[in-house]
Write a protein that holds these residues in place. Structure first.
Motif, mmCIF file in Angstrom:
data_model
loop_
_atom_site.group_PDB
_atom_site.id
_atom_site.type_symbol
_atom_site.label_atom_id
_atom_site.label_comp_id
_atom_site.label_asym_id
_atom_site.label_seq_id
_atom_site.Cartn_x
_atom_site.Cartn_y
_atom_site.Cartn_z
ATOM 1 N N UNK A 111 0.839 -1.195 0.000
ATOM 2 C CA UNK A 111 0.000 0.000 0.000
ATOM 3 C C UNK A 111 0.879 1.253 0.000
ATOM 4 N N UNK A 112 0.324 2.356 -0.454
ATOM 5 C CA UNK A 112 1.004 3.643 -0.305
ATOM 6 C C UNK A 112 0.624 4.258 1.040
ATOM 7 N N UNK A 113 -0.526 3.878 1.575
ATOM 8 C CA UNK A 113 -0.982 4.303 2.895
ATOM 9 C C UNK A 113 -2.005 3.281 3.380
ATOM 10 N N UNK A 114 -2.150 3.159 4.680
ATOM 11 C CA UNK A 114 -3.125 2.222 5.241
ATOM 12 C C UNK A 114 -3.682 2.820 6.516
ATOM 13 N N UNK A 115 -5.019 2.773 6.650
ATOM 14 C CA UNK A 115 -5.669 3.285 7.856
ATOM 15 C C UNK A 115 -6.927 2.464 8.137
ATOM 16 N N UNK A 116 -7.695 2.886 9.134
ATOM 17 C CA UNK A 116 -8.895 2.148 9.530
ATOM 18 C C UNK A 116 -9.912 2.070 8.393
#
Length: 164
Positions: A20-25
């Motif tokens: 991923x380039x970013x991961x959050x909830x």
């Protein structure tokens, strides 16, 4: 009998490509919902968990699962947290060497499982931030289900990375 070298090379490609380039909830919820939808469509009796930084962000147990699947999820998660690699990759490497994880590093079998189905959540530039885990099918099928959904979610073609 699986071709260990081919599997390990493909799993390395999977781990390199499925980042991923970013991961959050929010990402965890979308990914978990997609994984659950695919499992429901296939009538796959699986438990699904997604964690980030030690926190459970998504969880679902489908019909046909039992508390045993929860324990498999926990044991698989421990391996991803230890190695930052997929459980199937760690397990296939150990099977190729003819050694168990307990024999290799002394961790108890009751807390660690190298059966397929847990995959690290890798963020480019940050490394492993969590895991996505499936339990309920044969280990190779658990692994393949996670990889298939990750690839679809990330827009990665399965052609070069899928296991045979």
């Amino acid at each position: 009998m699986p071709d260990f070298e081919r599997d390990l090379a493909r799993i390395a490609k999977q781990e390199a490509a499925l980042q991923f380039t970013a991961f959050d909830a929010h990402t965890a919820w979308e990914l978990g919902s997609k994984l659950r939808q695919v499992a429901v469509e296939r009538k796959a009796p699986v438990t699904i968990e997604i964690t980030m930084n030690g926190q459970r962000l998504f969880y679902s147990s489908l019909p046909g699962t039992t508390p045993v699947n929860d324990d498999w999820v926990r044991r698989k998660r421990n391996v991803v947290e230890l190695y930052h690699r997929s459980t199937y990759g760690v397990g296939q490497g150990n099977r190729q060497q003819g050694i168990t994880l307990t024999e290799k590093i002394g961790v108890p079998l009751i807390d660690y499982a190298t059966n397929g189905g847990a995959f690290p959540l890798l963020v480019r530039g940050a490394g492993c931030v969590g895991s996505v885990i499936v339990s309920g099918l044969a280990q190779r099928e658990d692994h393949n289900l996670v990889v298939e959904v990750l690839a679809d979610y990330l827009g990665v073609s399965l052609t070069e990375i899928a296991l045979d």
